[in-house]
Design a protein around this motif. Structure first.
Motif, mmCIF file in Angstrom:
data_model
loop_
_atom_site.group_PDB
_atom_site.id
_atom_site.type_symbol
_atom_site.label_atom_id
_atom_site.label_comp_id
_atom_site.label_asym_id
_atom_site.label_seq_id
_atom_site.Cartn_x
_atom_site.Cartn_y
_atom_site.Cartn_z
ATOM 1 N N GLY A 74 -17.161 -12.479 18.839
ATOM 2 C CA GLY A 74 -16.871 -11.604 19.944
ATOM 3 C C GLY A 74 -15.318 -10.947 20.218
ATOM 4 N N ILE A 75 -14.396 -11.789 19.506
ATOM 5 C CA ILE A 75 -13.154 -11.382 19.622
ATOM 6 C C ILE A 75 -12.565 -10.451 18.554
ATOM 7 C CG2 ILE A 75 -10.919 -12.426 20.113
ATOM 8 C CD1 ILE A 75 -12.257 -15.091 20.987
ATOM 9 N N HIS A 76 -11.924 -9.383 18.897
ATOM 10 C CA HIS A 76 -11.557 -8.364 17.925
ATOM 11 C C HIS A 76 -9.959 -8.109 17.826
ATOM 12 C CE1 HIS A 76 -15.815 -7.090 17.647
ATOM 13 N NE2 HIS A 76 -15.650 -7.120 18.993
ATOM 14 N N VAL A 77 -9.639 -8.182 16.717
ATOM 15 C CA VAL A 77 -8.038 -8.061 16.335
ATOM 16 C C VAL A 77 -7.663 -6.523 16.727
ATOM 17 C CG1 VAL A 77 -6.311 -8.112 14.578
ATOM 18 C CG2 VAL A 77 -7.927 -9.945 14.586
ATOM 19 N N PRO A 78 -6.691 -6.296 17.419
ATOM 20 C CA PRO A 78 -6.381 -4.913 17.865
ATOM 21 C C PRO A 78 -5.755 -4.272 16.817
ATOM 22 C CG PRO A 78 -5.326 -6.468 19.417
ATOM 23 C CD PRO A 78 -6.013 -7.261 18.285
ATOM 24 N N ALA A 79 -6.418 -3.059 16.414
ATOM 25 C CA ALA A 79 -6.002 -2.257 15.042
ATOM 26 C C ALA A 79 -4.526 -1.794 15.498
ATOM 27 C CB ALA A 79 -7.028 -0.862 14.991
ATOM 28 N N ALA A 80 -3.880 -1.572 16.431
ATOM 29 C CA ALA A 80 -2.661 -1.109 16.871
ATOM 30 C C ALA A 80 -1.982 -2.110 17.833
ATOM 31 C CB ALA A 80 -2.812 0.191 17.316
ATOM 32 N N ILE A 81 -0.902 -2.511 17.514
ATOM 33 C CA ILE A 81 -0.290 -3.724 18.366
ATOM 34 C C ILE A 81 1.005 -3.065 19.078
ATOM 35 C CG2 ILE A 81 0.765 -5.877 18.706
ATOM 36 C CD1 ILE A 81 -0.987 -6.760 16.672
ATOM 37 N N PRO A 82 1.152 -2.507 20.281
ATOM 38 C CA PRO A 82 2.306 -2.007 20.760
ATOM 39 C C PRO A 82 3.503 -3.067 20.734
ATOM 40 C CG PRO A 82 0.923 -2.355 22.220
ATOM 41 C CD PRO A 82 0.151 -2.678 21.141
ATOM 42 N N VAL A 83 4.642 -2.779 20.485
ATOM 43 C CA VAL A 83 6.033 -3.603 20.450
ATOM 44 C C VAL A 83 7.102 -2.869 20.972
ATOM 45 C CG1 VAL A 83 7.526 -4.919 19.012
ATOM 46 C CG2 VAL A 83 5.273 -4.764 18.428
ATOM 47 N N ALA A 84 7.514 -3.229 22.180
ATOM 48 C CA ALA A 84 8.625 -2.669 22.908
ATOM 49 C C ALA A 84 9.939 -2.780 22.129
ATOM 50 C CB ALA A 84 8.754 -3.356 24.370
ATOM 51 N N LEU A 85 10.754 -1.682 22.391
ATOM 52 C CA LEU A 85 12.261 -1.885 21.777
ATOM 53 C C LEU A 85 12.763 -3.051 22.643
ATOM 54 C CD1 LEU A 85 12.995 1.689 21.696
ATOM 55 C CD2 LEU A 85 12.060 0.522 19.820
ATOM 56 N N PRO A 86 13.793 -3.685 21.872
ATOM 57 C CA PRO A 86 14.658 -4.720 22.524
ATOM 58 C C PRO A 86 15.381 -4.271 23.836
ATOM 59 C CG PRO A 86 14.979 -4.673 19.897
ATOM 60 C CD PRO A 86 14.082 -3.182 20.536
ATOM 61 N N SER A 87 15.876 -3.041 23.843
ATOM 62 C CA SER A 87 16.449 -2.432 25.000
ATOM 63 C C SER A 87 15.748 -2.608 26.235
ATOM 64 C CB SER A 87 17.049 -1.228 24.829
ATOM 65 O OG SER A 87 15.933 -0.323 24.583
ATOM 66 N N ALA A 88 14.234 -2.404 26.083
ATOM 67 C CA ALA A 88 13.416 -2.445 27.182
ATOM 68 C C ALA A 88 12.862 -3.740 27.346
ATOM 69 C CB ALA A 88 12.133 -1.472 27.194
ATOM 70 N N PHE A 89 12.874 -4.555 26.140
ATOM 71 C CA PHE A 89 12.302 -5.916 26.211
ATOM 72 C C PHE A 89 13.068 -6.923 27.259
ATOM 73 C CE2 PHE A 89 13.020 -10.043 23.728
ATOM 74 C CZ PHE A 89 11.880 -10.531 24.229
ATOM 75 N N VAL A 90 14.151 -6.914 27.035
ATOM 76 C CA VAL A 90 15.251 -7.808 27.733
ATOM 77 C C VAL A 90 15.320 -7.459 29.179
ATOM 78 C CG1 VAL A 90 16.785 -8.300 25.609
ATOM 79 C CG2 VAL A 90 17.440 -6.455 27.199
ATOM 80 N N ARG A 91 14.869 -6.441 29.604
ATOM 81 C CA ARG A 91 14.936 -6.079 30.759
ATOM 82 C C ARG A 91 13.620 -6.346 31.684
ATOM 83 N NH1 ARG A 91 16.964 -0.982 28.953
ATOM 84 N NH2 ARG A 91 14.845 0.017 29.787
ATOM 85 N N HIS A 92 12.535 -6.364 30.706
ATOM 86 C CA HIS A 92 11.443 -6.652 31.502
ATOM 87 C C HIS A 92 10.547 -7.885 31.234
ATOM 88 C CE1 HIS A 92 11.779 -2.508 32.830
ATOM 89 N NE2 HIS A 92 11.724 -2.089 31.430
ATOM 90 N N ARG A 93 11.093 -8.886 30.212
ATOM 91 C CA ARG A 93 10.408 -10.194 30.049
ATOM 92 C C ARG A 93 10.678 -10.949 31.348
ATOM 93 N NH1 ARG A 93 9.468 -14.053 25.001
ATOM 94 N NH2 ARG A 93 10.157 -15.910 25.895
ATOM 95 N N PRO A 94 9.653 -11.641 31.922
ATOM 96 C CA PRO A 94 9.658 -12.428 33.101
ATOM 97 C C PRO A 94 10.889 -13.281 33.055
ATOM 98 C CG PRO A 94 7.636 -11.797 32.767
ATOM 99 C CD PRO A 94 8.238 -11.547 31.510
ATOM 100 N N ASP A 95 11.082 -14.074 32.130
ATOM 101 C CA ASP A 95 11.930 -15.297 32.401
ATOM 102 C C ASP A 95 13.416 -14.860 31.945
ATOM 103 O OD1 ASP A 95 11.394 -14.524 29.509
ATOM 104 O OD2 ASP A 95 11.624 -16.375 28.633
ATOM 105 N N ILE A 96 13.527 -13.819 31.216
ATOM 106 C CA ILE A 96 14.862 -13.083 31.013
ATOM 107 C C ILE A 96 15.106 -12.483 32.639
ATOM 108 C CG2 ILE A 96 16.225 -11.268 29.978
ATOM 109 C CD1 ILE A 96 14.358 -11.731 27.472
ATOM 110 N N ARG A 97 14.395 -11.756 33.101
ATOM 111 C CA ARG A 97 14.578 -11.262 34.425
ATOM 112 C C ARG A 97 15.015 -12.648 35.474
ATOM 113 N NH1 ARG A 97 9.452 -8.564 34.545
ATOM 114 N NH2 ARG A 97 9.067 -9.514 36.351
ATOM 115 N N ALA A 98 14.303 -13.524 35.451
ATOM 116 C CA ALA A 98 14.522 -14.782 35.992
ATOM 117 C C ALA A 98 16.062 -15.199 35.993
ATOM 118 C CB ALA A 98 13.538 -15.621 36.063
#
Length: 597
Positions: free
Chosen positions: A381-405
């Protein structure tokens, strides 16, 4: 009515006996003639070459003043009744000029302080640079992975995109969705983080109150008796009642920005707690998904192992029959019995693992293990996503919660530096009081009982033994520590994303190979059964082929479970998806938008 010249004290003697001489002395002198132009009838008492004293007799009180004379200033006492308006104007003219000069000096000082207040005592925040581009690994992870989905389609990594919905919904499991919602609603960890956020908001509101005047009211009533010793011991004590009340207003002008810096620090702490709440929700959702996948994979592996135990039992029975018929040696029976017992032994740790996972799930959703009775979750009943979105590093460091903290912790440390540097400069306090004080309640609202006061205080450090410089060093060291923590958090986050991406590439390859192995085992089982039906082989070959199919299924279940868990780990490492649609946070009357500030 007796009038009193403004800013000049009123003596309580009826006549200036301390001047010496009789009442008429000095009235005809040069000084007396000049004084008569200001206070008609006043008498002068010269004092050598210095200022002269003047006195005009009167039936009640006297007014003392100072006027210029040859060789110095003259001081006069005079009764003001009947004095012409023009004379009083001459008396007050000098005081008005001095007041205007004082007001100009005060305004100039205020302007100077305001200019200094425009200075900033903080330091700029420069975040470390991150690697350019869209890659998280030294060797790029291919955008198209092996055919690892349940339908055999290739899995894709879509760089530069983010999940537009709660990331766990990409697994397309209604049971997981329900478990995550229940955990976010009932978990004590989330409740604690929410309480800490409310506490930080309240502290920010407390620090914001310093920008407004502080108004307090007071009311008191007392009964007192004074000692006669206060009057030299020749008078009895006085017993009296005193009724007082009034308002007090104080204000702290933020000339050097200390109040603003303290508020900015509390706001950074509030944003830090908000990001910590986001991180707690992200970690909780990841733990729930990981536990649910582990439980489903373990349950499916238990089913396959039980089927394998059945096949091994059948093979053992055949071996015993063949041994009884003399077709095989007893070693074959012993070897088959060992395989059957080994398959049974594999079930024990799997059942323990399943129990631990269920207990862990109960705790994650805020329930006791003894009261948690959820229906089983199947891996199918659990399916692997056919497409996995991956944010760019420039956006990643601005929005990951522990980095923001970690960023907010640096902002808090920067505000602490500003506060420490501002301690070298003066602090100003403006205050005013208005009230009444009376000996009897009937006179409490009488205008003669009214009291008031206006004050301005300026306090500046002169010598404190190096304390202020040491406090500044402490603030800079605290910032250096938070900066190092920020770099560590960013490096760990990039490492987690890189590990998850590389794991997904390996998982896809492993799942593809295990799926091929299972298909080959199933084909071999079909051929073995066909040969047995044709009488070309014994039934033991069929059971052996079935055992091989179960072993291949167990390997595939483990690989699929690991792939799903690594997929969830990647979403958690990327910071989830909640930062895509910022929601406003209201605190202290202001709307604070989530995301980088």
């Amino acid at each position: 009515m007796v009038r009193r010249a403004r800013a000049l004290p009123l003596p309580f003697c009826r006549k200036p006996d301390d001047l010496g001489g009789d009442d008429d002395a000095g009235c005809d002198g040069a000084h007396g003639g000049r004084l008569s132009q200001v206070l008609p009838g006043a008498c002068a008492y010269p004092r050598g070459d210095g200022p002269a004293r003047f006195w005009r007799p009167g039936p009640t009180a006297f007014v003392r003043m100072t006027a210029p004379v040859a060789g110095g200033m003259m001081r006069a006492w005079g009764h003001t009744d009947g004095q012409p308006a023009g004379s009083r104007g001459k008396i007050m003219h000098e005081d008005a000029g001095r007041r205007w000069r004082r007001m100009l000096c005060v305004c100039g000082a205020g302007v100077g302080l305001a200019v200094l207040g425009g200075c900033s005592f903080t330091i700029p925040l420069h975040l470390p640079k991150i690697p350019p581009g869209s890659q998280y690994t030294a060797t790029p992870v291919p955008a198209t992975l092996a055919a690892a989905t349940s339908r055999g389609h290739a899995q894709r990594i879509v760089y530069g995109q983010v999940a537009r919905h709660p990331w766990w919904r990409l697994l397309r499991s209604s049971r997981i969705d329900a478990l995550v919602k229940e955990a976010l609603h009932r978990s004590p960890t989330i409740a604690a983080a929410q309480a800490q956020l409310r506490e930080a908001r309240a502290n920010m509101a407390v620090n914001a109150s310093i920008f407004y005047p502080q108004v307090t009211g007071s009311l008191s009533a007392s009964r007192n008796k004074t000692s006669g010793a206060s009057f030299g011991g020749r008078f009895p004590g006085i017993t009296y009642s005193l009724f007082s009340g009034g308002l007090a207003v104080s204000y702290y002008p933020d000339f050097f920005g200390v109040n603003r810096l303290v508020y900015q620090g509390s706001r950074a702490q509030m944003l830090y707690q908000r990001d910590e709440l986001d991180a707690a929700q992200l970690i909780l959702a990841g733990n729930v998904v990981d536990t649910a996948i582990g439980e489903a994979a373990t349950r499916d592996e238990i089913d396959a192992t039980q089927a394998l135990v059945g096949d091994e039992r059948g093979l053992l029975a055949l071996a015993k029959a063949e041994y009884a018929g003399g077709a095989v040696a007893y070693d074959t029976v012993v070897d088959q019995r060992a395989q059957w017992l080994a398959a049974q032994a594999d079930l024990v740790p799997l059942r323990q693992q399943l129990a631990v996972l269920r207990h862990q799930m109960a705790i994650l959703v805020g329930a006791y293990p003894s009261t948690w009775h959820a229906r089983p979750l199947q891996i199918t009943g659990i399916h692997v996503p056919a497409a996995i979105p991956v944010a760019l590093p420039s956006a990643f460091v601005r929005h990951r919660p522990d980095i923001r903290a970690a960023t907010q912790q640096m902002r808090y440390a920067i505000a602490g530096i500003g506060v420490a540097r501002a301690q070298f400069f003066p602090t100003v306090t403006l205050s005013a009081t208005l009230g009444t004080s009376a000996l009897h309640t009937a006179e409490f609202f009488n205008p003669i009982s009214r009291v008031w006061g206006i004050a301005a205080d300026l306090v500046a450090p002169i010598f404190e033994g190096g304390k202020l410089r040491a406090q500044e060093k402490v603030a800079y060291a605290a910032f250096d520590a938070t900066f190092a923590v920020y770099r560590s958090v960013v490096l760990d986050a990039f490492g987690q994303v890189a590990d998850a991406l590389r794991a997904l590439a390996h998982d896809a390859r492993t799942v593809a190979l295990d799926r091929q192995s299972l298909a080959a085992a199933q084909t071999n089982g079909v051929l073995a059964r066909a040969r047995y039906n044709a009488g070309a082989t014994a039934y033991a070959e069929v059971l052996t082929a079935d055992a091989a199919v179960q072993n291949a299924r167990i390997a595939l279940d483990r690989a699929r479970g690991q792939q799903l868990q690594d997929t969830a780990a990647l979403f958690v490492a990327l910071g989830g998806d909640d930062w895509v649609a910022p929601r406003p946070v209201r605190a202290g009357g202001k709307v604070l938008v989530r995301g980088p500030s």
